[in-house]
Structures are given as C-alpha cells and as structure tokens.
Scaffold this motif. Structure first.
Motif, short mmCIF file in Angstrom:
data_model
loop_
_atom_site.label_atom_id
_atom_site.label_comp_id
_atom_site.label_asym_id
_atom_site.label_seq_id
_atom_site.Cartn_x
_atom_site.Cartn_y
_atom_site.Cartn_z
N TYR A 286 6.73 3.46 -0.25
CA TYR A 286 7.74 2.50 0.21
C TYR A 286 9.08 3.17 0.47
O TYR A 286 9.42 4.20 -0.14
N ALA A 287 9.85 2.54 1.37
CA ALA A 287 11.23 2.97 1.60
C ALA A 287 12.09 2.28 0.56
O ALA A 287 12.63 1.19 0.78
N THR B 276 16.79 1.38 4.11
CA THR B 276 16.49 1.18 5.53
C THR B 276 17.24 2.19 6.38
O THR B 276 18.18 2.84 5.92
N GLY B 277 16.84 2.31 7.62
CA GLY B 277 17.53 3.21 8.53
C GLY B 277 16.56 4.05 9.34
O GLY B 277 15.34 3.83 9.34
N ASP B 278 17.11 5.04 10.03
CA ASP B 278 16.31 5.91 10.89
C ASP B 278 15.57 6.96 10.07
O ASP B 278 16.11 7.52 9.12
N PRO C 252 9.26 -2.99 3.37
CA PRO C 252 9.69 -1.60 3.57
C PRO C 252 8.60 -0.55 3.38
O PRO C 252 8.88 0.59 3.01
N MET C 253 7.35 -0.89 3.65
CA MET C 253 6.28 0.10 3.50
C MET C 253 6.37 1.16 4.60
O MET C 253 6.51 0.85 5.77
N ILE C 254 6.30 2.42 4.18
CA ILE C 254 6.25 3.54 5.11
C ILE C 254 4.81 3.90 5.44
O ILE C 254 4.44 4.10 6.60
N GLU D 121 19.79 -11.21 -2.26
CA GLU D 121 18.43 -11.26 -1.77
C GLU D 121 18.26 -10.22 -0.66
O GLU D 121 19.06 -10.16 0.26
N ALA D 122 17.23 -9.40 -0.80
CA ALA D 122 16.87 -8.43 0.23
C ALA D 122 15.37 -8.31 0.25
O ALA D 122 14.74 -8.28 -0.80
N MET D 123 14.78 -8.23 1.43
CA MET D 123 13.33 -8.17 1.58
C MET D 123 12.65 -9.33 0.86
O MET D 123 11.57 -9.20 0.30
N LYS D 124 13.31 -10.51 0.81
CA LYS D 124 12.82 -11.73 0.17
C LYS D 124 12.67 -11.58 -1.34
O LYS D 124 11.99 -12.37 -2.00
#
Length: 630
Positions: free
Chosen positions: A345-346, A357-359, A388-390, A587-590
């Motif tokens: 995960y990120a 998150t990001g580039d 956020p799964m990579i 709250e982030a990513m629910k």
C-alpha cells in the motif's frame, strides 16, 4: 463464450481481468474518471470510456454511466471487479435489464448475503454455524448497549452493509460503547449509505478463515479450498495465504462443506467467498469455526487460490457468465504447495499508516517468479480519491516456509518515491518468529505494532553516503547549517560534519566519500532523496532552520498529517485541553483518523472547520502548553 466485456472498475483488478480476457481473445473496455485518464488499466484495454469526475460517487459508482458506456462500445457483458458496485444488487439487476451479461451472482443472491444480519439468519436456517450476537431490527442506542452488556465484553460492532473493514469497532468495556457506536455508524453511513449495525461476541483468539466457492447456472457448486487471512490491521487484510496453517483434512472437509451449503442456500452463481471466524486457542477444530459473512464477488486475495490450484478464477467467471457449467467437479480439484500474498500500500507505517499520495517518480517492484498484480507503472500516480493499493506481491513454494521467505525477499527490493509504502513493515512481519511458526491471531499486528513499525536506525555509513550524495564534497568553509567543522582531535584531520533532515528529524553525520552500502538504493529528487534498505525508506533532505518536523508538534502546532476532510472538531478556541484528549477527526480514503492533544494546554488558534477539506501539513490548530507553576 462472451466476446467483449466492460470492466466497471479500476486499478489492479481491472488490469487483472484484462490480462485473462486478452488471453481468451475477449475484447475489453475500460472506464475511467478524470483522475484515471492516464491510468494503466486505461492504456491496457482495447477501448476506454470517460465516465465523470474523480470522485467515485460521480463516476465509478454511477451505474447509469457504466451501462451507457457498455452500450456505446458494444460490450456484451460487465465485469464489476471488487469494491465499487460489485456487490450492489440494484446495479446487477439494471445490467441484466439493459440486456447485458452480468459477470457475477444473481441479484437475489447478492441481496440475501449483502446484509450481514439477514445473511446470518439465512445461514442458521441452512445449518451453517454462526457466531453468537445480536441481529435485531431495534437500532436504538440504548437497546444496542443493553444487548452488548448481555453478550459480554469485548464485543464487535459491525455495519450490516459493511465490508473491507469499514464500519467495524471492537469495544472492550461498557463505558466505551456509546462513542464506538457513533463512530461506527458515521463511518458506515459514509461508506455504504446505511448506518445499521449488528453485534457479535468478540472471539479472544480469532483466526480468519475463508473458502473460495463457485456456482454455475446448472445448479452445481464447488469449493476451491480455504485461505487464511488472519493477519489484519484495522480489519484490513495484510498477508493472505493458502492453504490455512494447521488445517487437517477432516476440518477442511467440514468447513469447505459448510461453505458449499451456504452457496447452495442462495442458489449462487459465479465466484464468491464464505468467511469464517475460528477460535484458534486450541488449533483449528470444526466445532470452533463460525460463519461471519459471504462476499458475493471475486476477492482481492484470489491469486493465492489460483497459485495452489492452477486455475484461473477470472476465466471461470467468464465461462460461467457465458452459461457454461463449472470447468471442474469437486473431485477434479486439488491443490499443491503453498502460496502467500502481501498487499503493498501507499501508506507510511511510521506515521500510523496514513495514506500517501502523489506521483510515482520511482517504482521498483520484484520480477518473476514473484507474481505482481498492479494497476500502476513508473511515472503514474497514487490518487487521493481511491484505495491506496500499489500492488499485490504473490509467491508460491513447495511449503509454507519457502513461500514466506520468498515473499519477504520480494518485499526487500520494493522502492517507491516520493510516495511512501509499507514494504518494510511487510518484511518485518513476514520474518517475525510469531508469524513464522504461526502463533498468530487477528490481533497479532496490534500486539506487535511498535516493533513492526518503529523506524529503523540508519547506520553511520548510510547517513554519510546520503550526505555525500546530497551535498557533494563540501569545503570546510561552507556556512552553517549545511556543514560545520566539529570533532577536532590533535594530530588528526578534522571531521567535516553536516546536518540532514532524516524523516523530519535533524541529525548530524560525517561528510565522506564512499560507495553505496550493499543493499541500499538512493533516489534523488530536488534537494531531497530516499534511501531504501530491506524495504524501509529513509527520507533525507538538507536541514533547514524553518523545517517542520517534530519541532512543530513540540510547539503545539497540530498539522493535518494527510490530505482529507475534517469530520468533526471537538474543541473550541480558548478551551483548555488535556494530553490525549480528542481534538479533531479527519477522514481520508473513507477511514477516520483522530488527532489528540500532545500535552496539557490551551487552544490559542483554531483553523479547523467541520466538513472542510484540508491539505497535508495544514495547521488545524495551535496549542499553548500549560506552564508549571513555581
């Protein structure tokens, strides 16, 4: 056989479905939001259709747009993947009414298993054992509290429409119930549009066992054996494996047989997973394993089942949706060896696993024979709008130890920059003695979290290498704070030291030339860089006097640790607060994240507002520490 499908999803599962479809000669159509315009699943598909803004509620969750995209492109079928609309009975029904093929179970089956309370009642009628708890319609807080008191603590509050670990709270004592219930209901309402809950007795030494099942439209149903998903964090699976450690043939027959009965009870068609909770205190025994829920879709962890059985479950889905019978009977199915999967995960384990998150300026993932399921490539980005799964990293070996060791080695070499990842955490987890001998429960990570996520101490050689790469061979007269002449000893050359920011902390190190230490990777960006060793990133940058790090917190600046939305503000300007008191909920990513007071003090400045979006590093409030009286 279906000739063309639209995949109503994104990321790695969309790429996974595309791969099998291409092998079978099936034409693929992707859908995408604004944020995913350049995503890998868009590039891989034969055709792609834009369906709206970045927010999932305006794109991936709008069934009418997806059905229209299928019509416009001539797709015969819709594959929902997992998440989003995959377990939405109304959407499945709309797809069928639109004259399209739904690659999934019947809408009635989804409805029957979609609400956890109704599903448990149905399973009881089918003779499938279920955990003790409360399934009543009365949702009054006082009634729920009374039922929890009767069940006995600890209890688990669980959203009836929940999934993915959202809308779940463990409550250890009666005094915590009201707050936990309110938080659980709020998260359930936000994630699923339904704040109803059920209560279950908390199993003290729980293990999570699940069975992969398949049914066809001809009345047949089989299982493809079990998986163990015990290693979890906040009810989210971290490591999955198949088969389950300690599962003997008799227990396997009982549990997998119960899963098939569950499938037949709802006339199940397609791929599904029947999840069980086991009391692992005395090993795995059939009379200590209870039904929890059924996921009416393909699971994230399906690759471990594929690796031990040699079957392609997406191919099975497409054949069954085409009206064909199951590819194999139960007697024709068997498994070989051991498979293990890690979810990359990120997120940043050192900051409580906050999403990152990001580039992806740097993305280094392992190569074959490791199986890598991903929806991103170098120079793609991790969006704040979705999970956020990579990637998923999957290994297979002749036995559990072989698969485990191979997976740990695979995690060692993972590198992402500037996005954080959890590879170092996964490596430590896989090499932990408790996991190696599988003396674990679902609370294992929580019990060992400090050791699993504590940032490693970089060696002097690593810091020196970083300083040399970032600053070059600085001369002694380079002004502070970049370098300082220190450590002078008679008869020796003076040591040249420099200051760096290491994960936000100022450190000093010698500035000496040298090659990269073995197993260490350096990725530079601007005036900063990341050093990676055994999956652990050391983020380094030139120290600046105005740098915010631990000093900000020490001075009472409460900063947003990630981009998100303010759910609630629990204090007012001028209010006195105590150390550990809740200040604000984000709250982030629910998922909800609570920030607390670092010390006793007074709120001297308040910028946080309920329901307002905030960026990472945003000053939410300022607290002035209470000074001790003389």
């Amino acid at each position: 056989m279906i000739r063309s499908i639209l995949i109503a999803n994104r990321g790695e599962i969309a790429c996974r479905v595309i791969r099998t479809a291409k092998r079978l000669g099936v034409r693929t159509v992707s859908v995408y939001s604004d944020a995913d315009a350049k995503a890998l699943h868009v590039r891989l598909a034969d055709e792609a259709v834009h369906i709206g803004p970045s927010a999932a509620s305006e794109s991936y969750l709008v069934g009418e747009k997806i059905i229209q995209a299928a019509w416009d492109t001539g797709a015969e079928a819709i594959h929902p993947g997992y998440g989003f609309l995959s377990e939405n009975a109304a959407f499945a029904e709309a797809v069928i009414k639109a004259g399209l093929i739904w690659v999934g179970p019947k809408p009635d089956s989804i409805r029957a298993m979609g609400l956890k309370d109704a599903a448990k009642k149905l399973m009881q009628e089918a003779g499938v054992p279920t955990t003790p708890g409360y399934l009543g319609e009365d949702q009054a807080p006082d009634r729920l509290k009374s039922e929890a008191d009767s069940i006995g603590y600890p209890v688990l509050i669980k959203a009836v429409a929940g999934g993915g670990g959202k809308g779940m709270r463990k409550v250890d004592k009666a005094g915590d119930f009201a707050d936990a219930l309110a938080s659980c209901q709020r998260e359930a309402k936000s994630s699923f549009g339904d704040d109803r809950v059920l209560l279950e007795k908390w199993i003290t030494d729980p293990r999570h066992i699940e069975v992969q099942i398949f049914g066809d439209s001809h009345g047949n149903a089989v299982h493809l054996f079990e998986r163990d998903c015990t290693l979890q964090r906040r009810h989210q699976k971290v490591i999955e494996e198949a088969p389950a450690p300690g599962m003997d043939a008799e227990t396997r027959e009982a549990v997998c047989g119960a899963a098939v009965r569950a499938a037949k009870a709802v006339d199940y068609v397609g791929a599904g997973t029947v999840e069980f909770i086991a009391d692992g205190s005395g090993g795995l025994n059939a009379d200590q394993i209870w039904f929890m829920e059924m996921n009416t879709r393909l699971q994230v962890e399906h690759p471990v089942t594929e690796m031990i059985t040699g079957e392609d479950l997406v191919e099975w889905q497409l054949k069954i949706a085409s009206g064909e019978p199951l590819p194999k009977t139960q007697d024709e199915l068997s498994f070989e060896g051991w498979a293990m999967e890690a979810r990359l995960y990120a997120e940043n384990p050192a900051t409580g696993f906050l999403p990152s998150t990001g580039d992806l300026d740097v993305l280094a993932l392992p190569e074959a024979p490791v199986r890598v399921e991903t929806g991103v490539a170098p120079d793609d980005s991790v969006s704040p709008f979705y999970d956020p799964m990579i990637a998923k990293l999957v290994t297979h070996g002749p036995n559990r130890d072989a698969a485990r060791i191979a997976l740990a080695k695979a995690c060692d070499g993972v590198s992402t920059w500037p996005v954080h990842n959890n590879a170092g955490f996964l490596t430590r987890l896989l090499r932990h003695d408790g996991f190696a001998d599988f003396s674990v429960t679902t609370g294992f990570i929580d019990a060992h979290q400090e050791a699993l996520v504590a940032p490693p101490e970089p060696s002097p050689e690593i810091l020196s290498y970083a300083a040399n790469q970032l600053l070059g061979q600085a001369e002694p007269d380079v002004p502070a704070p970049w370098a300082q002449l220190r450590g002078f000893r008679l008869g020796t050359e003076p040591d040249l030291e420099t200051q760096l920011l290491l994960d936000g902390e100022i450190v000093s190190t010698s500035l000496e030339a040298g090659a990269a230490p073995a197993g260490v990777y350096l990725y530079e960006k601007g005036d900063g860089a990341v050093l990676v060793q055994e999956g652990w990133p050391f983020q380094v940058a030139r120290a600046r006097h105005d740098a915010l790090g631990a000093d900000a917190l020490a001075n009472g600046a409460i900063l947003s640790p990630m981009p998100g939305r303010v759910v609630s503000v629990s204090v007012t300007e001028g209010e006195q607060v105590q150390q550990g008191q809740t200040l604000v909920t984000l709250e982030a990513m629910k998922m909800e994240h609570t920030l607390t007071a670092p010390f006793d003090g007074t709120v001297t400045e308040l910028a946080a507002e309920a329901d307002a979006p905030v960026a990472e590093g945003f000053l939410l409030m300022q607290i002035k520490e209470v000074e001790d009286e003389e």
